[in-house]
Design an enzyme around this catalytic site. Structure first.
Site, PDB file in Angstrom:
ATOM      1  CG  ASN A  75      -0.123 -26.727  -6.037  1.00  0.00           C
ATOM      2  OD1 ASN A  75       0.261 -25.603  -6.349  1.00  0.00           O
ATOM      3  ND2 ASN A  75      -0.217 -27.712  -6.928  1.00  0.00           N
ATOM      4  CD1 TRP A  76      -1.978 -21.854  -1.932  1.00  0.00           C
ATOM      5  CD2 TRP A  76      -1.170 -19.761  -2.104  1.00  0.00           C
ATOM      6  NE1 TRP A  76      -1.906 -21.320  -0.674  1.00  0.00           N
ATOM      7  CE2 TRP A  76      -1.416 -20.038  -0.742  1.00  0.00           C
ATOM      8  CE3 TRP A  76      -0.658 -18.503  -2.459  1.00  0.00           C
ATOM      9  CZ2 TRP A  76      -1.159 -19.105   0.264  1.00  0.00           C
ATOM     10  CZ3 TRP A  76      -0.404 -17.588  -1.457  1.00  0.00           C
ATOM     11  CH2 TRP A  76      -0.661 -17.881  -0.112  1.00  0.00           C
ATOM     12  CE  LYS A  77      -3.575 -27.501  -8.489  1.00  0.00           C
ATOM     13  NZ  LYS A  77      -4.427 -28.467  -9.169  1.00  0.00           N
ATOM     14  N   GLY A 131      -9.041 -31.176  -9.336  1.00  0.00           N
ATOM     15  CA  GLY A 131      -9.880 -30.065  -9.775  1.00  0.00           C
ATOM     16  C   GLY A 131     -11.204 -30.501 -10.380  1.00  0.00           C
ATOM     17  CB  SER A 165     -11.499 -33.458  -5.536  1.00  0.00           C
ATOM     18  OG  SER A 165     -11.466 -32.965  -6.872  1.00  0.00           O
ATOM     19  N   GLY A 213      -5.356 -28.386  -3.617  1.00  0.00           N
ATOM     20  CA  GLY A 213      -5.413 -27.287  -4.586  1.00  0.00           C
ATOM     21  C   GLY A 213      -6.499 -26.307  -4.186  1.00  0.00           C
ATOM     22  N   GLY A 214      -7.664 -26.421  -4.806  1.00  0.00           N
ATOM     23  CA  GLY A 214      -8.766 -25.465  -4.636  1.00  0.00           C
ATOM     24  C   GLY A 214      -9.072 -25.087  -3.197  1.00  0.00           C
TER      25      GLY A 214
HETATM   26  P1  13P Z   1      -7.544 -29.891  -6.195  1.00  0.00           P
HETATM   27  O1  13P Z   1      -7.495 -30.010  -4.680  1.00  0.00           O
HETATM   28  O2  13P Z   1      -8.021 -28.559  -6.650  1.00  0.00           O
HETATM   29  O3  13P Z   1      -8.224 -31.040  -6.835  1.00  0.00           O
HETATM   30  O4  13P Z   1      -5.989 -29.947  -6.674  1.00  0.00           O
HETATM   31  C1  13P Z   1      -5.172 -30.979  -6.239  1.00  0.00           C
HETATM   32  C2  13P Z   1      -3.776 -30.687  -6.669  1.00  0.00           C
HETATM   33  O5  13P Z   1      -3.443 -30.751  -7.840  1.00  0.00           O
HETATM   34  C3  13P Z   1      -2.805 -30.296  -5.632  1.00  0.00           C
HETATM   35  O6  13P Z   1      -1.505 -30.300  -6.122  1.00  0.00           O
END
Ligand code: 13P
Length: 255
Positions: free
Chosen positions: A9-11, A173, A213, A234-235
C-alpha cells in the site's frame, strides 16, 4: 494451504514518474516468485500507467479505495468500474487512515465491499484496534464488530474472493509491530468468527493478511504463524529491494 499475498500500500506516495521507476525495478527483482500473490496499490493517479506496465507480469494492481456508486454526480469520487477499466484487481477498503481522517464507518465499508465485488474486483478489507482500545482489553470486541459490520448481509458465495487485513492502528507507521503471537491471536479470532458467521470451508480458505510495521527483519516469524497468510505493507513497499525481500521471505516460508 492458503496461497500467501504480499501487498504494498503506497498510500499518498509516488507521483507517476516515481511510480514508473519503482515498478520497473520491482519487476526485475520479483519476476521469479511464483508461489505468492504480489500486489501493488498505488495512488489513483498512477493506476493507469502502472497497470500497463504490469501486463504479463506476476504483479497485480490494486487501488486504495473506491466509491459505492457506479457513476453520477459525485465530484472527486472513483467507482469500482473505473478501477476495473485500468486493470485493477484488488481494492483496499476501510483502511484505518480512511476511518480516522475521512469518516469511514463499518456501514460505508459494507457498501464499498459490495461495489467492489459487484464489479468482479477483490476487496482487501482492513480492520484493527487503536492503542487505547488494546490497552482497555477491547481488541477482540472491536475487531469482531468491524468484521461483522463489514460483512453484514453478505452471503458466503458472494464474499468468497475477499481478503481481510488485520492492521492494529498502533503498529502502522510506528516501527512497533505486533509480536507474531499478538497478531496470530487476532487472526485466529477472525477465522473463528468467519466460521461462526459462515462455514469452516469459508473460514479455512480465507486469506488474512497482517499489516503494521512489517519489515524484511520481522516478516519471517509473522509468516510462520498458522493464521497469517501474508502482509499488507506500507513503508517497506516503497523501495523495490525491501518489498522484494518481503515477497522472497514469504515465498521461502511457504516453499
Ligand atoms: P506500515 O507498513 O508503514 O506500518 O503501514 C502499514 C499499512 O498501513 C499498510 O496498509
Amino acid at each position: 494451504m492458503r496461497r500467501p499475498m504480499i501487498a504494498g500500500n503506497w498510500k499518498m506516495y509516488k507521483d507517476v514518474n516515481e511510480a514508473a521507476a519503482l515498478v520497473a525495478d520491482l519487476k526485475r527483482v520479483v519476476f521469479d516468485i511464483d508461489n505468492v500473490d504480489i500486489v501493488v496499490i498505488p495512488p489513483f493517479t498512477d493506476l493507469s500507467d502502472v497497470g500497463e506496465m504490469l501486463i504479463e507480469s506476476n504483479i497485480a494492481l490494486g487501488a486504495q479505495n473506491c466509491f459505492w456508486e457506479r457513476e453520477g454526480a459525485f465530484t472527486g469520487e472513483i467507482s469500482a468500474k473505473m478501477l476495473k477499466s485500468v486493470r485493477c484487481v484488488y481494492v483496499t477498503i476501510g483502511h484505518s487512515e480512511r476511518r480516522k481522517y475521512f469518516g469511514e464507518t463499518d456501514e460505508t465499508v459494507n457498501r464499498r465491499i459490495k461495489a467492489v465485488l459487484d464489479n468482479g474486483l477483490v476487496p482487501i478489507v482492513c480492520v484493527g484496534e487503536t492503542l487505547e482500545e488494546r490497552e482497555n482489553a477491547r481488541t477482540i470486541e472491536v475487531v469482531r464488530t468491524q468484521v461483522s459490520g463489514a460483512l453484514k448481509g453478505l452471503s458466503e458465495e458472494y464474499i468468497e474472493p475477499m481478503v481481510i487485513a488485520y492492521e492494529p492502528v498502533w503498529a502502522i507507521g510506528t516501527g512497533r509491530t505486533a509480536t507474531p503471537g499478538q497478531a496470530q491471536e487476532v487472526h485466529a479470532m477472525i477465522r473463528g468468527l468467519l466460521k461462526e458467521m459462515y462455514s469452516s470451508s469459508l473460514s479455512e480458505g480465507k486469506r488474512i493478511l497482517y499489516g503494521g510495521s512489517v519489515k524484511p527483519e520481522n516478516i519471517e516469524d509473522l509468516m510462520k504463524e498458522e493464521d497469517i497468510d501474508g502482509g499488507l505493507i506500507g513503508g517497506a513497499s516503497l523501495k523495490a529491494d525491501s518489498f522484494a525481500a518481503l515477497a522472497q521471505t514469504t515465498s521461502d516460508v511457504y516453499s
